[in-house]
Design a protein around this motif. Structure first.
Motif, PDB file in Angstrom:
ATOM      1  N   LYS A  56       0.960  -1.060   0.098  1.00  0.00           N
ATOM      2  CA  LYS A  56       0.223  -0.186  -0.122  1.00  0.00           C
ATOM      3  C   LYS A  56       0.724   0.975   0.052  1.00  0.00           C
ATOM      4  N   SER A  57       2.239   0.916   0.400  1.00  0.00           N
ATOM      5  CA  SER A  57       3.138   2.312   0.352  1.00  0.00           C
ATOM      6  C   SER A  57       3.532   3.044  -0.751  1.00  0.00           C
ATOM      7  N   ARG A  58       3.772   4.003  -1.106  1.00  0.00           N
ATOM      8  CA  ARG A  58       4.445   4.755  -2.069  1.00  0.00           C
ATOM      9  C   ARG A  58       5.601   5.479  -1.353  1.00  0.00           C
ATOM     10  N   ILE A  59       6.079   5.795  -0.457  1.00  0.00           N
ATOM     11  CA  ILE A  59       6.770   6.794   0.068  1.00  0.00           C
ATOM     12  C   ILE A  59       7.241   6.085   1.170  1.00  0.00           C
ATOM     13  N   ILE A  60       8.398   4.821   1.179  1.00  0.00           N
ATOM     14  CA  ILE A  60       9.131   4.433   2.766  1.00  0.00           C
ATOM     15  C   ILE A  60      10.298   5.175   3.205  1.00  0.00           C
ATOM     16  N   PHE A  61      10.290   4.918   4.442  1.00  0.00           N
ATOM     17  CA  PHE A  61      11.583   5.079   5.082  1.00  0.00           C
ATOM     18  C   PHE A  61      11.904   4.275   6.012  1.00  0.00           C
ATOM     19  N   VAL A  62      13.372   3.649   5.944  1.00  0.00           N
ATOM     20  CA  VAL A  62      13.427   2.594   5.509  1.00  0.00           C
ATOM     21  C   VAL A  62      15.149   2.722   6.688  1.00  0.00           C
ATOM     22  N   TYR A  63      15.838   1.871   7.234  1.00  0.00           N
ATOM     23  CA  TYR A  63      16.892   2.202   8.509  1.00  0.00           C
ATOM     24  C   TYR A  63      17.890   1.403   7.241  1.00  0.00           C
ATOM     25  N   VAL A  64      18.864   1.777   6.918  1.00  0.00           N
ATOM     26  CA  VAL A  64      20.258   1.083   6.276  1.00  0.00           C
ATOM     27  C   VAL A  64      20.825   0.541   7.462  1.00  0.00           C
ATOM     28  N   SER A  65      20.763  -1.005   7.046  1.00  0.00           N
ATOM     29  CA  SER A  65      21.123  -2.066   8.036  1.00  0.00           C
ATOM     30  C   SER A  65      23.112  -2.105   8.471  1.00  0.00           C
ATOM     31  N   MET A  66      23.959  -2.531   9.356  1.00  0.00           N
ATOM     32  CA  MET A  66      24.677  -2.214   9.764  1.00  0.00           C
ATOM     33  C   MET A  66      25.806  -3.445  10.901  1.00  0.00           C
ATOM     34  N   ASP A  67      26.099  -3.965  10.723  1.00  0.00           N
ATOM     35  CA  ASP A  67      26.876  -5.163  11.089  1.00  0.00           C
ATOM     36  C   ASP A  67      26.048  -6.346  11.648  1.00  0.00           C
ATOM     37  N   GLU A  68      25.054  -6.395  12.592  1.00  0.00           N
ATOM     38  CA  GLU A  68      24.490  -7.436  13.412  1.00  0.00           C
ATOM     39  C   GLU A  68      22.903  -7.503  12.872  1.00  0.00           C
ATOM     40  N   GLU A  69      22.253  -5.923  12.752  1.00  0.00           N
ATOM     41  CA  GLU A  69      20.765  -5.961  12.693  1.00  0.00           C
ATOM     42  C   GLU A  69      20.513  -6.093  11.082  1.00  0.00           C
ATOM     43  N   ILE A  70      19.280  -6.829  11.270  1.00  0.00           N
ATOM     44  CA  ILE A  70      18.072  -7.393   9.965  1.00  0.00           C
ATOM     45  C   ILE A  70      18.697  -6.768   8.577  1.00  0.00           C
ATOM     46  N   ASP A  71      19.261  -7.528   7.781  1.00  0.00           N
ATOM     47  CA  ASP A  71      19.860  -6.700   6.849  1.00  0.00           C
ATOM     48  C   ASP A  71      18.884  -5.849   5.452  1.00  0.00           C
ATOM     49  N   THR A  72      18.672  -4.804   5.312  1.00  0.00           N
ATOM     50  CA  THR A  72      17.782  -3.813   4.738  1.00  0.00           C
ATOM     51  C   THR A  72      18.403  -3.486   3.305  1.00  0.00           C
ATOM     52  N   HIS A  73      19.877  -4.192   3.240  1.00  0.00           N
ATOM     53  CA  HIS A  73      20.121  -2.946   1.606  1.00  0.00           C
ATOM     54  C   HIS A  73      19.292  -3.805   0.669  1.00  0.00           C
ATOM     55  N   GLY A  74      19.137  -5.507   0.494  1.00  0.00           N
ATOM     56  CA  GLY A  74      17.913  -5.866  -0.417  1.00  0.00           C
ATOM     57  C   GLY A  74      17.118  -5.584  -0.338  1.00  0.00           C
ATOM     58  N   PHE A  75      16.774  -4.876   0.604  1.00  0.00           N
ATOM     59  CA  PHE A  75      15.159  -4.523   0.262  1.00  0.00           C
ATOM     60  C   PHE A  75      15.063  -2.890  -0.351  1.00  0.00           C
ATOM     61  N   ILE A  76      16.408  -1.988   0.106  1.00  0.00           N
ATOM     62  CA  ILE A  76      16.221  -1.124  -0.584  1.00  0.00           C
ATOM     63  C   ILE A  76      16.829  -0.868  -2.166  1.00  0.00           C
ATOM     64  N   LYS A  77      17.216  -2.353  -2.532  1.00  0.00           N
ATOM     65  CA  LYS A  77      17.086  -2.036  -3.838  1.00  0.00           C
ATOM     66  C   LYS A  77      16.306  -2.896  -4.363  1.00  0.00           C
ATOM     67  N   LYS A  78      15.772  -3.835  -3.873  1.00  0.00           N
ATOM     68  CA  LYS A  78      13.927  -4.197  -4.466  1.00  0.00           C
ATOM     69  C   LYS A  78      13.111  -2.824  -4.597  1.00  0.00           C
ATOM     70  N   ALA A  79      13.310  -2.274  -3.198  1.00  0.00           N
ATOM     71  CA  ALA A  79      12.074  -0.974  -3.772  1.00  0.00           C
ATOM     72  C   ALA A  79      12.717  -0.243  -4.630  1.00  0.00           C
ATOM     73  N   LEU A  80      13.214   0.163  -4.717  1.00  0.00           N
ATOM     74  CA  LEU A  80      13.858   0.954  -5.860  1.00  0.00           C
ATOM     75  C   LEU A  80      13.103   0.805  -7.310  1.00  0.00           C
ATOM     76  N   ASN A  81      13.981  -0.889  -7.430  1.00  0.00           N
ATOM     77  CA  ASN A  81      14.007  -1.522  -8.786  1.00  0.00           C
ATOM     78  C   ASN A  81      11.705  -1.432  -8.970  1.00  0.00           C
TER      79      ASN A  81
END
Length: 197
Positions: A56-81
């Motif tokens: 349902k979302s169009r504009i998403i705010f998401v943290y950029v993960s580091m170290d042991e955090e749940i990895d959001t890098h893949g999510f950010i790339k997929k959402a941008l695509n």
């Protein structure tokens, strides 16, 4: 000897309990093997991408993960695509919090600040937080009533105050990070959901 009022003692006890919980969860996350972490992160990412919050979302705010955090890098790339508009945090200062900066390309993020967290280089594409449709929240400890313990900087508590009242605040969490009861204070803002794996 200085006698503390009962309320003061409770506050000290609550703060030390929060510190213990933070330390314990950091150690548990560190204890995950690379394979187990990657597997759990993949499950959580799939659940997020398939959630109604995301769809349902169009504009998403998401943290950029580091170290042991749940990895959001893949999510950010997929959402941008997928054509979603993605905003990530850029810290202004400890006192003034952070801004939401719209990004077009994950590879443009650079390590910034004391902890070398990936951030946009400038505040050029800052957006008004009122336009955000979904916030993906980091944290260390959560409960099923919306309680959350972050890293202690108060950055997200300040961000939450700038959002529309109905903007969903969704945490990503390993199952062991969800406990029965998180100690919260009056100024704490509850989250709306947790995606675990």
């Amino acid at each position: 000897m200085i006698e503390l009022k009962k309320k003061g003692k409770e506050k000290v006890r609550e703060m030390s309990y929060k510190s213990i919980l933070r330390k314990s969860m950091k150690q548990k996350r560190k204890g995950l093997s690379i394979d187990k972490k990657q597997n759990k992160d993949k499950i959580i990412l799939e659940k997020l991408l398939n959630s109604s919050y995301y769809k349902k979302s169009r504009i998403i705010f998401v943290y950029v993960s580091m170290d042991e955090e749940i990895d959001t890098h893949g999510f950010i790339k997929k959402a941008l695509n997928s054509g979603k508009e993605i905003c990530v945090p850029k810290v202004i200062s400890k006192d003034r919090g952070m801004s939401a900066i719209k990004i077009e390309d994950f590879s443009k993020l650079k390590p910034c600040g004391k902890y070398k967290i990936l951030e946009p280089e400038s505040f050029h594409n800052k957006i008004d937080e009122k336009y955000i449709d979904l916030v993906i929240v980091p944290g260390l400890v959560f409960d099923r009533k919306g309680g959350r313990i972050g890293y202690g900087g108060g950055f997200y508590d300040r961000l939450f105050l700038k959002l529309k009242d109905n903007t969903p605040k969704i945490a990503l969490s390993y199952d062991f990070q969800v406990i029965e009861d998180v100690p919260i204070e009056e100024h704490d803002i509850l989250i709306d959901g947790i995606i675990t794996g």
